[in-house]
Design an enzyme around this catalytic site. Structure first.
Site, PDB file in Angstrom:
ATOM      1  N   HIS A  71      49.664 -14.971 -14.543  1.00 13.70           N
ATOM      2  CA  HIS A  71      48.944 -15.464 -13.360  1.00 13.70           C
ATOM      3  C   HIS A  71      49.662 -15.059 -12.081  1.00 13.70           C
ATOM      4  O   HIS A  71      50.894 -15.033 -12.017  1.00 13.70           O
ATOM      5  CB  HIS A  71      48.767 -16.984 -13.414  1.00 13.70           C
ATOM      6  CG  HIS A  71      50.045 -17.773 -13.488  1.00 13.70           C
ATOM      7  ND1 HIS A  71      50.695 -18.237 -12.368  1.00 13.70           N
ATOM      8  CD2 HIS A  71      50.782 -18.208 -14.543  1.00 13.70           C
ATOM      9  CE1 HIS A  71      51.777 -18.926 -12.732  1.00 13.70           C
ATOM     10  NE2 HIS A  71      51.859 -18.917 -14.041  1.00 13.70           N
ATOM     11  N   ASP A  73      48.863 -16.683  -9.162  1.00 14.07           N
ATOM     12  CA  ASP A  73      48.929 -17.841  -8.268  1.00 14.07           C
ATOM     13  C   ASP A  73      50.246 -18.580  -8.447  1.00 14.07           C
ATOM     14  O   ASP A  73      50.891 -18.517  -9.500  1.00 14.07           O
ATOM     15  CB  ASP A  73      47.745 -18.784  -8.495  1.00 14.07           C
ATOM     16  CG  ASP A  73      47.674 -19.327  -9.911  1.00 14.07           C
ATOM     17  OD1 ASP A  73      47.924 -18.557 -10.863  1.00 14.07           O
ATOM     18  OD2 ASP A  73      47.380 -20.527 -10.084  1.00 14.07           O
ATOM     19  N   GLU A 138      45.932 -20.399 -12.775  1.00 12.44           N
ATOM     20  CA  GLU A 138      46.668 -21.031 -13.868  1.00 12.44           C
ATOM     21  C   GLU A 138      47.308 -22.329 -13.416  1.00 12.44           C
ATOM     22  O   GLU A 138      47.404 -23.283 -14.181  1.00 12.44           O
ATOM     23  CB  GLU A 138      47.739 -20.080 -14.409  1.00 12.44           C
ATOM     24  CG  GLU A 138      48.314 -20.491 -15.771  1.00 12.44           C
ATOM     25  CD  GLU A 138      49.457 -21.494 -15.695  1.00 12.44           C
ATOM     26  OE1 GLU A 138      49.767 -22.123 -16.721  1.00 12.44           O
ATOM     27  OE2 GLU A 138      50.050 -21.655 -14.603  1.00 12.44           O
ATOM     28  N   GLU A 139      47.752 -22.359 -12.172  1.00  8.38           N
ATOM     29  CA  GLU A 139      48.424 -23.548 -11.646  1.00  8.38           C
ATOM     30  C   GLU A 139      47.435 -24.592 -11.142  1.00  8.38           C
ATOM     31  O   GLU A 139      47.834 -25.699 -10.804  1.00  8.38           O
ATOM     32  CB  GLU A 139      49.372 -23.158 -10.503  1.00  8.38           C
ATOM     33  CG  GLU A 139      50.459 -22.158 -10.875  1.00  8.38           C
ATOM     34  CD  GLU A 139      51.536 -22.747 -11.765  1.00  8.38           C
ATOM     35  OE1 GLU A 139      51.370 -23.889 -12.242  1.00  8.38           O
ATOM     36  OE2 GLU A 139      52.538 -22.058 -11.996  1.00  8.38           O
ATOM     37  N   GLU A 167      55.012 -16.768 -19.304  1.00  3.97           N
ATOM     38  CA  GLU A 167      55.520 -18.042 -18.789  1.00  3.97           C
ATOM     39  C   GLU A 167      57.038 -18.128 -18.975  1.00  3.97           C
ATOM     40  O   GLU A 167      57.584 -17.617 -19.952  1.00  3.97           O
ATOM     41  CB  GLU A 167      54.849 -19.217 -19.499  1.00  3.97           C
ATOM     42  CG  GLU A 167      53.390 -19.413 -19.145  1.00  3.97           C
ATOM     43  CD  GLU A 167      53.177 -19.836 -17.702  1.00  3.97           C
ATOM     44  OE1 GLU A 167      54.131 -20.325 -17.069  1.00  3.97           O
ATOM     45  OE2 GLU A 167      52.057 -19.663 -17.197  1.00  3.97           O
ATOM     46  N   HIS A 353      58.611 -24.455  -9.927  1.00  3.42           N
ATOM     47  CA  HIS A 353      57.898 -25.484  -9.163  1.00  3.42           C
ATOM     48  C   HIS A 353      58.819 -26.249  -8.210  1.00  3.42           C
ATOM     49  O   HIS A 353      58.379 -27.206  -7.570  1.00  3.42           O
ATOM     50  CB  HIS A 353      57.176 -26.472 -10.088  1.00  3.42           C
ATOM     51  CG  HIS A 353      56.036 -25.867 -10.844  1.00  3.42           C
ATOM     52  ND1 HIS A 353      54.931 -26.596 -11.232  1.00  3.42           N
ATOM     53  CD2 HIS A 353      55.809 -24.606 -11.310  1.00  3.42           C
ATOM     54  CE1 HIS A 353      54.090 -25.818 -11.891  1.00  3.42           C
ATOM     55  NE2 HIS A 353      54.613 -24.596 -11.947  1.00  3.42           N
TER      56      HIS A 353
END
EC number: 3.5.1.18
Length: 381
Positions: A71, A73, A138-139, A167, A353
């Site tokens: 992803h 994003d 995805e997020e 990931e 994150h």
């Protein structure tokens, strides 16, 4: 003019990080990748669904199909004042590349692409096909991303044999852990009904908090299963409770409870739902409940993909990787139900994150080598 001395993977990672692609924005990341993949002989399809940009790129028409999934994003940056460097101005400090998305997962995207370019240059007539499934959702709510692309592929009977999701699976050092499965995720939104009233006159009201407490206690104490050799026991967690008006003299008329299951392959969502409803009914509750199915559990056992991944990590890093199914969900949950084998391998996840997200530059180089070795192990036999 100073010459750019960055390696190919570092240069691409910086370019991707500099684009402020907060969910569901892509900000040109996929076009950047698509241009290079097209130069490497890939057929590019852009699949835009609502506010989400997706890319399906494929080189070759034969099976088996090896698919890199990822992803573009990223999550919001949070408090800018807590970042040591601007989150979308990538910079290397002491062998760490800093920036939002460095570990989750623009570093992986760069490694995938550079590994693929190198592999194709060495083996232009490789077996099967190589594909990229990239999304900008995805997020976020994961409604218009990978799941929609998979629906499109399934509708035309285009099958993925092996999928490697980038990931950040590693914990302490690159490749120490790969994810060869994930638990299922099921969310319940429960509203327990009561009758609002004055706390001094409880006989004229019906307190939903008091009514629900024994049932919630039973749910929290319940042993749902024992897990198995691949999955820990199913977990039930209450995520949010809301009831009352904010006043100390009012009995609320309703109680809202949000809870989540992370469940093993020993149970199904249907079994969990039935058991929850039985408990709520046994306590005589009047309630409404809505269910959100976030993903089925999946497991990739011993087979070509897992063996190729283990061998590649051992060759490149010297590490005997540990396949696990712990952690949250990923887009692998949308790919696995098609019958594809799915593995997750990416950088160390210590800063994902968080503010000051970063990844070791040397790990990006190793990850690129791992991805290239996996391609060789699967498509050069």
């Amino acid at each position: 003019m100073s010459q750019n001395t960055d390696s190919p993977v570092l240069s691409l990672a910086k370019d991707l990080i500099s684009r402020q692609s907060v969910t569901p924005l892509d900000e040109g990341c996929q076009q950047l990748m698509a241009d290079r993949l097209a130069d490497a002989g890939f057929n590019i399809e852009s699949m835009v669904f609502e506010d989400t940009t997706n890319m399906w790129a494929r080189r070759g028409t034969q099976s088996p199909v090896f698919c890199f999934a990822g992803h573009t994003d990223v999550v919001p940056v949070g408090d800018l004042n807590r970042w040591h460097t601007p989150p979308f101005e990538p910079v290397v400090i002491d062998d760490y590349l800093h920036g939002r998305g460095a570990a989750d997962m623009k570093g992986s995207l760069a490694a995938m692409l550079v590994a693929t370019e190198r592999f194709i240059k060495k083996f232009p007539d490789h077996q099967g096909s190589i594909a990229f499934l990239i999304t900008s959702d995805e997020e976020g709510p994961f409604i218009n991303g990978t799941t929609r692309v998979i629906d499109t592929l399934e509708a035309r009977n285009e099958k993925i044999t092996w999928s490697l999701v980038g990931e950040p699976s590693s914990t302490h050092k690159l490749g120490d852990i790969v994810k060869n499965g994930r638990r299922g995720s099921l969310t319940g939104n429960l509203t327990v009904k009561g009758v609002q009233g004055h706390v001094a006159y409880p006989h004229l009201a019906d307190n939903p908090i008091h009514k629900a407490a024994p049932a919630l206690d039973e749910l929290a104490r319940m042993k749902w299963d024992n897990g198995n050799e691949f999955f820990p026991p199913t977990s039930f967690q209450i995520a949010n409770i809301n009831g009352g008006t904010g006043a100390s003299n009012v009995i609320p008329g309703a109680l809202e409870v949000m809870f989540n299951f992370r469940y093993s392959t020993e149970v199904t969502a249907e079994i969990l739902i039935e058991r929850v409803l039985n408990i709520l009914d046994a306590h005589g509750l009047e309630y409404d409940i809505d269910w959100v199915f976030n993903g089925l559990p999946f497991l990739t056992g011993d087979g070509p993909l897992l063996e190729a991944t283990k061998a590649a990590i051992k060759k490149v890093t010297g590490t005997n990787t540990d396949p696990q199914t712990s952690g949250g969900t990923s887009d692998g949950r949308f790919i696995a139900p098609t019958g594809a084998q799915v593995i997750e391998l990416g950088p160390v996840n210590a800063t994902i994150h968080k503010v000051n997200e970063c990844v070791k530059v040397s790990d990006l180089e190793l990850l690129t080598d791992c991805y290239e070795a996996i391609l060789e192990n699967l498509l050069c036999k």
